[in-house]
Design a protein around this motif. Structure first.
Motif, mmCIF file in Angstrom:
data_model
loop_
_atom_site.group_PDB
_atom_site.id
_atom_site.type_symbol
_atom_site.label_atom_id
_atom_site.label_comp_id
_atom_site.label_asym_id
_atom_site.label_seq_id
_atom_site.Cartn_x
_atom_site.Cartn_y
_atom_site.Cartn_z
ATOM 1 N N GLY A 35 1.155 -40.487 14.906
ATOM 2 C CA GLY A 35 -0.106 -40.596 15.635
ATOM 3 C C GLY A 35 -1.180 -39.823 14.893
ATOM 4 N N ALA A 37 -5.671 -39.179 14.093
ATOM 5 C CA ALA A 37 -6.840 -39.890 13.580
ATOM 6 C C ALA A 37 -6.697 -40.211 12.092
ATOM 7 N N THR A 38 -6.075 -39.310 11.331
ATOM 8 C CA THR A 38 -5.976 -39.539 9.883
ATOM 9 C C THR A 38 -5.012 -40.697 9.597
ATOM 10 N N ASP A 62 6.749 -39.907 16.769
ATOM 11 C CA ASP A 62 6.600 -39.224 18.055
ATOM 12 C C ASP A 62 5.732 -40.063 18.981
ATOM 13 N N ARG A 64 3.343 -39.641 22.861
ATOM 14 C CA ARG A 64 2.871 -38.879 24.013
ATOM 15 C C ARG A 64 3.411 -39.569 25.267
ATOM 16 N N ASN A 74 0.374 -43.176 21.242
ATOM 17 C CA ASN A 74 0.413 -43.483 19.810
ATOM 18 C C ASN A 74 0.658 -44.975 19.592
ATOM 19 N N HIS A 136 1.633 -28.277 12.751
ATOM 20 C CA HIS A 136 2.659 -29.112 13.395
ATOM 21 C C HIS A 136 2.657 -30.469 12.720
ATOM 22 N N ALA A 138 4.519 -34.603 13.537
ATOM 23 C CA ALA A 138 5.104 -35.372 14.648
ATOM 24 C C ALA A 138 4.813 -34.558 15.924
ATOM 25 N N LYS A 191 -7.905 -28.923 7.845
ATOM 26 C CA LYS A 191 -6.468 -28.986 7.544
ATOM 27 C C LYS A 191 -6.087 -28.098 6.358
HETATM 28 C C1 6PG Z 1 0.383 -36.991 17.372
HETATM 29 C C2 6PG Z 1 0.947 -36.821 16.038
HETATM 30 C C3 6PG Z 1 0.538 -35.598 15.285
HETATM 31 C C4 6PG Z 1 -0.639 -35.936 14.378
HETATM 32 C C5 6PG Z 1 -1.305 -34.693 13.826
HETATM 33 C C6 6PG Z 1 -2.514 -35.011 12.985
HETATM 34 O O1 6PG Z 1 0.984 -37.666 18.175
HETATM 35 O O2 6PG Z 1 -0.704 -36.440 17.612
HETATM 36 O O3 6PG Z 1 1.927 -37.609 15.583
HETATM 37 O O4 6PG Z 1 1.569 -35.020 14.553
HETATM 38 O O5 6PG Z 1 -0.251 -36.756 13.322
HETATM 39 O O6 6PG Z 1 -1.698 -33.892 14.905
HETATM 40 O O7 6PG Z 1 -3.450 -35.679 13.772
HETATM 41 P P1 6PG Z 1 -4.967 -35.822 13.294
HETATM 42 O O8 6PG Z 1 -4.952 -36.641 12.066
HETATM 43 O O9 6PG Z 1 -5.630 -36.492 14.470
HETATM 44 O O10 6PG Z 1 -5.463 -34.427 13.075
#
Ligand code: 6PG
Length: 240
Positions: A35, A37-38, A62, A64, A74, A136, A138, A191
């Protein structure tokens, strides 16, 4: 110590991630998606590529614990960014049932992995990982007991370490570490500290991404300049 990652600093890391996903999709491989944004930017790129998705299987690293149509899901994000935009036959999609109790959803995902891969640790062809500002990845959050899991393939995470504040289900470290290719995608200055902590070569429970260290697979970081700004000098970097 972890296996040394190969870091690529790129103008457009999401495009490179999409290219790597595309190669595995064309081969009909198994991919765990992330999940965030990136990673979403990579899925949008992928949606614009003319590929045969029909033999590929998409898993989730992963989820939510919300229904699949919820904006925090996700799966909903991957559907909007990628699946709904495909013209021809789509991939097989194995989503985590976020609408269920997290323990039940984790048990059922583990069972599904077992049915598809057989006994033992599944060997995903590619695991695409995001990276949070707290390092963190996943839904493996700093200091949590999910980091100690050595047997289970998927576990419930009742209290996440950051927003959205909903329970999660996550694949475990042994699953990510058994993947043939693990690719971290991170962009942006927020990051940079997490990249430095996660890829210093030392493993810490307070930087869960540092615990992702594939046994025989490859470990690649796809970063933009801002995210790579504090990368330890020992990490070999290529720039494009
Ligand atoms: C989720 C993720 C999580 C995500 C990172 C980076 O469900 O949120 O799988 O691990 O990949 O938090 O997210 P961003 O790219 O939004 O910072």
């Amino acid at each position: 110590m972890t296996a040394a990652p190969c870091a690529e600093v790129l103008q457009d890391p999401a495009a490179e991630a999409a290219g790597r996903l595309a190669r595995v999709i064309e081969r009909g491989g198994h991919i765990a998606l992330s999940g965030g944004a990136t990673p979403r930017a990579a899925y949008e790129r992928l949606a614009g590529m003319a590929l045969d998705f029909s033999r590929a299987t998409l898993w989730f690293g992963d989820e939510r614990c919300v229904p699949p149509q919820d904006e925090q899901s996700n799966f909903a994000m991957v559907r909007a960014a990628l699946l709904d935009r495909l013209q021809g036959s789509g991939p097989v999609v194995r989503r985590i049932e976020g609408e269920r109790d997290p323990r039940a959803a984790a048990a059922s995902y583990e069972q599904l992995l077992g049915e598809v891969f057989g006994e033992g640790m599944p060997e995903l062809d590619l695991a695409l990982m995001g990276l949070g500002p707290d390092a963190h990845t996943a839904s493996l959050f700093p200091g949590q007991e999910a980091l100690d899991e050595r047997e289970r393939l998927a576990v419930a995470v009742e209290e996440p370490g950051m927003e959205p504040w909903v329970s999660r289900v996550t694949l475990t470290l042994p699953v990510f570490n058994a993947a043939r290719e693990v690719v971290f995608l991170a962009a942006g200055a927020d990051k940079a500290d997490a990249v430095a902590r996660a890829f210093s070569g030392e493993q810490h429970r307070d930087a869960p991404a540092s615990l992702v260290s594939p046994g025989s697979g490859s470990l690649t970081l796809l970063l933009d300049e801002a995210a790579a700004a504090k990368l330890p000098g020992a990490v070999e970097v290529s720039r494009r």
